[in-house]
Motif scaffolding. Structure first.
Motif, mmCIF file in Angstrom:
data_model
loop_
_atom_site.group_PDB
_atom_site.id
_atom_site.type_symbol
_atom_site.label_atom_id
_atom_site.label_comp_id
_atom_site.label_asym_id
_atom_site.label_seq_id
_atom_site.Cartn_x
_atom_site.Cartn_y
_atom_site.Cartn_z
ATOM 1 N N GLU A 10 7.759 -7.564 0.307
ATOM 2 C CA GLU A 10 7.772 -8.887 -0.308
ATOM 3 C C GLU A 10 6.404 -9.556 -0.322
ATOM 4 O OE1 GLU A 10 8.500 -9.390 4.028
ATOM 5 O OE2 GLU A 10 9.519 -8.215 2.510
ATOM 6 N N SER A 11 5.480 -9.097 0.465
ATOM 7 C CA SER A 11 4.163 -9.731 0.501
ATOM 8 C C SER A 11 3.171 -8.950 -0.361
ATOM 9 C CB SER A 11 3.646 -9.820 1.934
ATOM 10 O OG SER A 11 3.316 -8.542 2.394
ATOM 11 N N GLN A 12 2.051 -9.566 -0.596
ATOM 12 C CA GLN A 12 0.998 -8.946 -1.381
ATOM 13 C C GLN A 12 -0.047 -8.286 -0.484
ATOM 14 O OE1 GLN A 12 0.975 -8.777 -4.676
ATOM 15 N NE2 GLN A 12 2.925 -9.837 -4.758
ATOM 16 N N TYR A 13 0.204 -8.281 0.833
ATOM 17 C CA TYR A 13 -0.765 -7.749 1.782
ATOM 18 C C TYR A 13 -0.163 -6.654 2.642
ATOM 19 C CZ TYR A 13 -3.717 -11.716 0.691
ATOM 20 O OH TYR A 13 -4.501 -12.629 0.037
ATOM 21 N N GLU A 14 -1.037 -5.787 3.104
ATOM 22 C CA GLU A 14 -0.709 -4.773 4.094
ATOM 23 C C GLU A 14 -1.401 -5.221 5.382
ATOM 24 O OE1 GLU A 14 -1.342 0.033 4.568
ATOM 25 O OE2 GLU A 14 -2.402 -1.054 3.000
ATOM 26 N N TYR A 15 -0.713 -5.117 6.524
ATOM 27 C CA TYR A 15 -1.250 -5.615 7.783
ATOM 28 C C TYR A 15 -1.493 -4.473 8.753
ATOM 29 C CZ TYR A 15 0.053 -10.203 6.131
ATOM 30 O OH TYR A 15 0.150 -11.341 5.386
ATOM 31 N N ARG A 16 -2.503 -4.663 9.596
ATOM 32 C CA ARG A 16 -2.833 -3.701 10.642
ATOM 33 C C ARG A 16 -3.193 -4.469 11.906
ATOM 34 N NH1 ARG A 16 -7.232 0.988 9.903
ATOM 35 N NH2 ARG A 16 -5.908 2.462 10.927
ATOM 36 N N THR A 17 -2.668 -4.028 13.034
ATOM 37 C CA THR A 17 -2.958 -4.674 14.312
ATOM 38 C C THR A 17 -3.830 -3.753 15.153
ATOM 39 O OG1 THR A 17 -0.842 -5.828 14.255
ATOM 40 C CG2 THR A 17 -1.955 -5.711 16.374
ATOM 41 N N MET A 18 -4.921 -4.297 15.657
ATOM 42 C CA MET A 18 -5.802 -3.562 16.565
ATOM 43 C C MET A 18 -5.743 -4.249 17.918
ATOM 44 S SD MET A 18 -9.080 -2.777 14.139
ATOM 45 C CE MET A 18 -9.847 -1.689 15.328
ATOM 46 N N ARG A 19 -5.652 -3.462 18.979
ATOM 47 C CA ARG A 19 -5.602 -4.000 20.334
ATOM 48 C C ARG A 19 -6.833 -3.546 21.102
ATOM 49 N NH1 ARG A 19 0.094 -2.402 22.755
ATOM 50 N NH2 ARG A 19 -1.396 -2.033 24.391
ATOM 51 N N PHE A 20 -7.448 -4.483 21.788
ATOM 52 C CA PHE A 20 -8.608 -4.182 22.629
ATOM 53 C C PHE A 20 -8.275 -4.613 24.051
ATOM 54 C CE2 PHE A 20 -10.283 -5.116 18.387
ATOM 55 C CZ PHE A 20 -10.990 -3.964 18.134
ATOM 56 N N ILE A 63 -2.597 -5.343 -1.337
ATOM 57 C CA ILE A 63 -1.997 -4.131 -1.869
ATOM 58 C C ILE A 63 -2.320 -4.062 -3.358
ATOM 59 C CG2 ILE A 63 0.155 -2.923 -2.346
ATOM 60 C CD1 ILE A 63 1.324 -4.300 0.131
ATOM 61 N N ILE A 64 -2.897 -2.954 -3.759
ATOM 62 C CA ILE A 64 -3.253 -2.751 -5.161
ATOM 63 C C ILE A 64 -2.213 -1.830 -5.779
ATOM 64 C CG2 ILE A 64 -4.987 -1.873 -6.750
ATOM 65 C CD1 ILE A 64 -7.063 -2.479 -4.554
ATOM 66 N N ARG A 65 -1.459 -2.362 -6.695
ATOM 67 C CA ARG A 65 -0.434 -1.578 -7.368
ATOM 68 C C ARG A 65 -1.011 -1.000 -8.673
ATOM 69 N NH1 ARG A 65 2.592 -3.833 -3.969
ATOM 70 N NH2 ARG A 65 4.370 -5.098 -3.900
ATOM 71 N N VAL A 66 -0.851 0.296 -8.822
ATOM 72 C CA VAL A 66 -1.350 0.977 -10.009
ATOM 73 C C VAL A 66 -0.200 1.115 -10.988
ATOM 74 C CG1 VAL A 66 -2.412 3.066 -10.890
ATOM 75 C CG2 VAL A 66 -3.035 2.205 -8.634
ATOM 76 N N GLN A 67 -0.409 0.656 -12.214
ATOM 77 C CA GLN A 67 0.619 0.774 -13.229
ATOM 78 C C GLN A 67 0.311 1.965 -14.133
ATOM 79 O OE1 GLN A 67 0.904 -2.909 -15.307
ATOM 80 N NE2 GLN A 67 1.637 -4.041 -13.519
ATOM 81 N N SER A 68 1.358 2.673 -14.484
ATOM 82 C CA SER A 68 1.219 3.845 -15.337
ATOM 83 C C SER A 68 0.836 3.422 -16.747
ATOM 84 C CB SER A 68 2.519 4.622 -15.375
ATOM 85 O OG SER A 68 2.407 5.697 -16.270
#
Length: 70
Positions: A10-20, A63-68
């Motif tokens: 549902e979102s337009q972003y992809e998330y990543r969590t980094m732990r230090f 997120i970059i969606r590629v359309q055919s």
């Protein structure tokens, strides 16, 4: 340092969590985040510093969606 990724539909972003952990110096954490930003196109979304010294950084990228074209 550890990584965890999630992608929400549902979102337009992809998330990543980094732990230090508390033993990671600021310079090493900054270097790791800079590499993710430059080469992975991630941007800083949220940073949390816990009482024990652990730091969790949440990164996001659009997120970059590629359309055919066929």
């Amino acid at each position: 340092m550890s990584h965890r990724s999630r992608r929400t539909s549902e979102s337009q972003y992809e998330y990543r969590t980094m732990r230090f952990d508390r033993g990671t110096s600021r310079a090493d954490a900054r270097r790791a985040l800079t590499e993710e930003a430059e080469y992975g196109r991630w941007e800083l979304h949220r940073t949390v510093l816990y009482v024990g010294g652990e730091r969790r950084v949440q990164l996001r990228r659009r997120i970059i969606r590629v359309q055919s074209t066929l």
